[in-house]
Write a protein that holds these residues in place. Structure first.
Motif, PDB file in Angstrom:
ATOM      1  N   CYS A  89      97.294   8.620 -20.957  1.00 20.88           N
ATOM      2  CA  CYS A  89      96.354   9.727 -21.092  1.00 20.88           C
ATOM      3  C   CYS A  89      95.463   9.836 -19.861  1.00 20.88           C
ATOM      4  CB  CYS A  89      95.487   9.550 -22.343  1.00 20.88           C
ATOM      5  SG  CYS A  89      96.444   9.344 -23.863  1.00 20.88           S
ATOM      6  N   LEU A  90      95.052  11.045 -19.565  1.00 20.90           N
ATOM      7  CA  LEU A  90      94.149  11.275 -18.441  1.00 20.90           C
ATOM      8  C   LEU A  90      92.717  10.883 -18.769  1.00 20.90           C
ATOM      9  CD1 LEU A  90      95.448  14.771 -17.244  1.00 20.90           C
ATOM     10  CD2 LEU A  90      96.115  12.504 -16.435  1.00 20.90           C
ATOM     11  N   GLU A  91      92.383  10.806 -20.048  1.00 17.83           N
ATOM     12  CA  GLU A  91      91.051  10.430 -20.517  1.00 17.83           C
ATOM     13  C   GLU A  91      91.195   9.373 -21.612  1.00 17.83           C
ATOM     14  OE1 GLU A  91      88.266  11.567 -19.270  1.00 17.83           O
ATOM     15  OE2 GLU A  91      88.991  13.245 -18.049  1.00 17.83           O
ATOM     16  N   PRO A  92      90.130   8.600 -21.887  1.00 15.99           N
ATOM     17  CA  PRO A  92      90.183   7.680 -23.030  1.00 15.99           C
ATOM     18  C   PRO A  92      90.494   8.455 -24.309  1.00 15.99           C
ATOM     19  CG  PRO A  92      88.279   7.205 -21.654  1.00 15.99           C
ATOM     20  CD  PRO A  92      88.860   8.481 -21.126  1.00 15.99           C
ATOM     21  N   CYS A  93      91.388   7.911 -25.112  1.00 17.33           N
ATOM     22  CA  CYS A  93      91.803   8.615 -26.311  1.00 17.33           C
ATOM     23  C   CYS A  93      92.027   7.628 -27.448  1.00 17.33           C
ATOM     24  CB  CYS A  93      93.071   9.434 -26.059  1.00 17.33           C
ATOM     25  SG  CYS A  93      94.500   8.429 -25.621  1.00 17.33           S
ATOM     26  N   VAL A  94      92.293   8.164 -28.619  1.00 19.81           N
ATOM     27  CA  VAL A  94      92.559   7.371 -29.812  1.00 19.81           C
ATOM     28  C   VAL A  94      93.955   7.720 -30.302  1.00 19.81           C
ATOM     29  CG1 VAL A  94      91.866   6.836 -32.175  1.00 19.81           C
ATOM     30  CG2 VAL A  94      90.124   7.298 -30.437  1.00 19.81           C
ATOM     31  N   LEU A  95      94.786   6.697 -30.509  1.00 16.27           N
ATOM     32  CA  LEU A  95      96.120   6.872 -31.054  1.00 16.27           C
ATOM     33  C   LEU A  95      96.090   6.516 -32.531  1.00 16.27           C
ATOM     34  CD1 LEU A  95      99.213   7.270 -30.883  1.00 16.27           C
ATOM     35  CD2 LEU A  95      99.372   4.857 -30.161  1.00 16.27           C
ATOM     36  N   SER A  96      96.375   7.475 -33.376  1.00 17.43           N
ATOM     37  CA  SER A  96      96.399   7.269 -34.827  1.00 17.43           C
ATOM     38  C   SER A  96      97.838   7.387 -35.309  1.00 17.43           C
ATOM     39  CB  SER A  96      95.521   8.299 -35.539  1.00 17.43           C
ATOM     40  OG  SER A  96      94.187   8.234 -35.070  1.00 17.43           O
ATOM     41  N   CYS A  97      98.336   6.350 -35.985  1.00 20.91           N
ATOM     42  CA  CYS A  97      99.714   6.310 -36.463  1.00 20.91           C
ATOM     43  C   CYS A  97      99.723   6.440 -37.983  1.00 20.91           C
ATOM     44  CB  CYS A  97     100.395   5.016 -36.031  1.00 20.91           C
ATOM     45  SG  CYS A  97     100.481   4.795 -34.231  1.00 20.91           S
ATOM     46  N   PHE A  98     100.303   7.523 -38.482  1.00 21.32           N
ATOM     47  CA  PHE A  98     100.377   7.776 -39.910  1.00 21.32           C
ATOM     48  C   PHE A  98     101.810   7.524 -40.379  1.00 21.32           C
ATOM     49  CE2 PHE A  98      96.941  10.406 -38.277  1.00 21.32           C
ATOM     50  CZ  PHE A  98      95.901  10.136 -39.164  1.00 21.32           C
ATOM     51  N   TRP A  99     102.004   6.434 -41.142  1.00 23.17           N
ATOM     52  CA  TRP A  99     103.317   6.098 -41.667  1.00 23.17           C
ATOM     53  C   TRP A  99     103.539   6.808 -43.003  1.00 23.17           C
ATOM     54  CZ3 TRP A  99     107.240   3.316 -39.485  1.00 23.17           C
ATOM     55  CH2 TRP A  99     106.931   2.595 -38.320  1.00 23.17           C
ATOM     56  N   GLY A 100     104.758   7.345 -43.172  1.00 23.43           N
ATOM     57  CA  GLY A 100     105.108   7.978 -44.429  1.00 23.43           C
ATOM     58  C   GLY A 100     104.275   9.206 -44.741  1.00 23.43           C
ATOM     59  N   CYS A 101     104.016  10.024 -43.750  1.00 26.70           N
ATOM     60  CA  CYS A 101     103.200  11.224 -43.941  1.00 26.70           C
ATOM     61  C   CYS A 101     104.042  12.306 -44.626  1.00 26.70           C
ATOM     62  CB  CYS A 101     102.678  11.731 -42.602  1.00 26.70           C
ATOM     63  SG  CYS A 101     101.682  13.234 -42.707  1.00 26.70           S
ATOM     64  N   GLU A 102     103.504  12.897 -45.680  1.00 24.80           N
ATOM     65  CA  GLU A 102     104.219  13.958 -46.373  1.00 24.80           C
ATOM     66  C   GLU A 102     104.419  15.163 -45.453  1.00 24.80           C
ATOM     67  OE1 GLU A 102     102.454  15.062 -50.029  1.00 24.80           O
ATOM     68  OE2 GLU A 102     102.771  13.113 -50.989  1.00 24.80           O
ATOM     69  N   VAL A 103     105.618  15.741 -45.509  1.00 25.53           N
ATOM     70  CA  VAL A 103     105.930  16.900 -44.675  1.00 25.53           C
ATOM     71  C   VAL A 103     104.997  18.064 -45.006  1.00 25.53           C
ATOM     72  CG1 VAL A 103     107.703  18.597 -44.098  1.00 25.53           C
ATOM     73  CG2 VAL A 103     108.332  16.197 -44.430  1.00 25.53           C
ATOM     74  N   SER A 104     104.803  18.329 -46.284  1.00 24.56           N
ATOM     75  CA  SER A 104     103.933  19.435 -46.693  1.00 24.56           C
ATOM     76  C   SER A 104     102.485  19.191 -46.278  1.00 24.56           C
ATOM     77  CB  SER A 104     104.022  19.639 -48.208  1.00 24.56           C
ATOM     78  OG  SER A 104     103.647  18.455 -48.898  1.00 24.56           O
ATOM     79  N   PHE A 125      91.872  14.697 -38.887  1.00 26.90           N
ATOM     80  CA  PHE A 125      93.265  14.685 -39.330  1.00 26.90           C
ATOM     81  C   PHE A 125      93.414  13.963 -40.668  1.00 26.90           C
ATOM     82  CE2 PHE A 125      94.312  15.971 -35.033  1.00 26.90           C
ATOM     83  CZ  PHE A 125      95.447  16.741 -35.221  1.00 26.90           C
ATOM     84  N   GLN A 126      92.698  12.874 -40.846  1.00 17.01           N
ATOM     85  CA  GLN A 126      92.772  12.170 -42.119  1.00 17.01           C
ATOM     86  C   GLN A 126      92.308  13.068 -43.266  1.00 17.01           C
ATOM     87  OE1 GLN A 126      90.460   8.623 -41.326  1.00 17.01           O
ATOM     88  NE2 GLN A 126      92.297   7.414 -40.910  1.00 17.01           N
ATOM     89  N   GLU A 127      91.241  13.792 -43.038  1.00 16.82           N
ATOM     90  CA  GLU A 127      90.749  14.695 -44.074  1.00 16.82           C
ATOM     91  C   GLU A 127      91.727  15.837 -44.331  1.00 16.82           C
ATOM     92  OE1 GLU A 127      86.977  15.956 -42.676  1.00 16.82           O
ATOM     93  OE2 GLU A 127      86.019  13.990 -42.904  1.00 16.82           O
ATOM     94  N   ALA A 128      92.334  16.363 -43.271  1.00 17.80           N
ATOM     95  CA  ALA A 128      93.270  17.478 -43.430  1.00 17.80           C
ATOM     96  C   ALA A 128      94.554  17.034 -44.134  1.00 17.80           C
ATOM     97  CB  ALA A 128      93.602  18.088 -42.073  1.00 17.80           C
ATOM     98  N   LEU A 129      94.942  15.766 -43.957  1.00 12.80           N
ATOM     99  CA  LEU A 129      96.147  15.241 -44.619  1.00 12.80           C
ATOM    100  C   LEU A 129      95.888  14.853 -46.065  1.00 12.80           C
ATOM    101  CD1 LEU A 129      97.614  13.007 -41.756  1.00 12.80           C
ATOM    102  CD2 LEU A 129      98.500  15.207 -42.557  1.00 12.80           C
ATOM    103  N   HIS A 130      94.623  14.772 -46.464  1.00 16.93           N
ATOM    104  CA  HIS A 130      94.239  14.427 -47.838  1.00 16.93           C
ATOM    105  C   HIS A 130      94.845  13.085 -48.286  1.00 16.93           C
ATOM    106  CE1 HIS A 130      92.442  18.394 -48.306  1.00 16.93           C
ATOM    107  NE2 HIS A 130      93.572  18.933 -47.874  1.00 16.93           N
ATOM    108  N   LEU A 131      94.938  12.152 -47.336  1.00 21.27           N
ATOM    109  CA  LEU A 131      95.434  10.801 -47.622  1.00 21.27           C
ATOM    110  C   LEU A 131      96.866  10.807 -48.161  1.00 21.27           C
ATOM    111  CD1 LEU A 131      92.246   9.205 -49.251  1.00 21.27           C
ATOM    112  CD2 LEU A 131      92.970   9.144 -46.857  1.00 21.27           C
ATOM    113  N   HIS A 132      97.642  11.829 -47.821  1.00 24.82           N
ATOM    114  CA  HIS A 132      99.033  11.896 -48.268  1.00 24.82           C
ATOM    115  C   HIS A 132      99.934  11.171 -47.266  1.00 24.82           C
ATOM    116  CE1 HIS A 132      98.233  15.652 -50.976  1.00 24.82           C
ATOM    117  NE2 HIS A 132      97.682  14.540 -51.432  1.00 24.82           N
ATOM    118  N   TYR A 133      99.687   9.906 -47.079  1.00 22.81           N
ATOM    119  CA  TYR A 133     100.497   9.041 -46.222  1.00 22.81           C
ATOM    120  C   TYR A 133     100.368   7.622 -46.754  1.00 22.81           C
ATOM    121  CZ  TYR A 133      95.831   8.508 -44.179  1.00 22.81           C
ATOM    122  OH  TYR A 133      94.486   8.300 -43.993  1.00 22.81           O
ATOM    123  N   HIS A 134     101.291   6.751 -46.347  1.00 20.76           N
ATOM    124  CA  HIS A 134     101.312   5.381 -46.872  1.00 20.76           C
ATOM    125  C   HIS A 134     100.355   4.446 -46.134  1.00 20.76           C
ATOM    126  CE1 HIS A 134     104.375   6.298 -49.689  1.00 20.76           C
ATOM    127  NE2 HIS A 134     105.389   6.354 -48.835  1.00 20.76           N
TER     128      HIS A 134
END
Length: 236
Positions: A89-104, A125-134
């Motif tokens: 990355c060109l700037e400091p960033c945060v990498l978030s890995c969501f395993w088993g994220c629902e397609v919908s 992103f966590q709020e937008a996904l509504h915790l629909h990941y493992h």
């Protein structure tokens, strides 16, 4: 020769003969009218001439710098053993890995960004996904950091595959966001969402980046981009 052809054509089919003669008359009349300066109906003009007459819409190209890059790391990858990725990355960033994220759930989150507030932080992103990941795992990446990050689902979750095809969950969704608030105001691209396939017992295709979506600061300007366009100026 032409007279013999017309006679033969009339004997074969009088109706077809009349149609051919009528067509020849219309074409000849159109050519004569055009020669003397009369306007020719559009239906008789060639397609090339019609295209040249119609105005061509102009779209302004805007150069946008993409601060994110993500690629597969070295070593074997599987759902049980995890996978390694490298972020540049060109700037400091945060990498978030969501395993088993629902397609919908991911589709809903992308629509939220397109039609509502921009998703520029991992919490958004966590709020937008509504915790629909493992499982979710985060890493802080420096601007000069080129080390690989290994992510995997904890063994105590007991997840070894994501079922047969077609699937309702993506194996891994990697989200890159800018860590510093000042940088989010500097770049038009504020987030990168990458879907990664990770092999398991039910689907043994090798690990690879499936697709990447870059999110812009302006609503309605999120763009699907191929992963090999990272760090290059984006025109849209």
């Amino acid at each position: 020769m032409a007279a013999v052809f017309l006679v033969t054509l009339y004997e074969y089919s009088p109706l077809f003969y009349i149609s051919v003669v009528s067509l020849c008359f219309v074409v000849t009349a159109a050519m004569v009218l055009g020669w003397f300066g009369f306007d020719v109906p559009v239906i008789l003009r060639s397609s090339d001439e019609t295209e040249s007459i119609l105005p061509t819409p102009e779209k302004q190209m805007v150069q946008v710098t993409n601060p994110f890059a993500l690629e597969m790391g070295s070593g074997a990858a599987s759902v049980t053993d995890g996978v390694s990725v490298r972020a540049c990355c060109l700037e400091p960033c945060v990498l978030s890995c969501f395993w088993g994220c629902e397609v919908s759930a991911l589709q809903g989150a992308l629509q939220v960004h397109q039609h509502g507030p921009r998703l520029s932080t991992p919490q958004h992103f966590q709020e937008a996904l509504h915790l629909h990941y493992h499982h979710c795992q985060s890493f802080h990446i420096g601007s000069d950091d080129r080390e690989e990050r290994h992510t995997q689902i904890p063994a105590d979750r007991g997840i070894t595959d994501f079922g047969p095809l077609p699937r309702e969950r993506y194996p891994l969704v990697a989200v890159l966001t800018l860590a510093e608030p000042e940088a989010r105001d500097t770049y038009n691209i504020v987030a990168s969402v990458t879907v990664i396939h990770v092999p398991d017992d039910k689907y043994g295709l090798s690990a690879r980046l499936v697709f990447q979506i870059l999110h812009s600061t302006r609503i309605g300007q999120h763009k699907d981009r191929f992963t090999n366009n990272n760090h290059n100026p984006i025109l849209h």
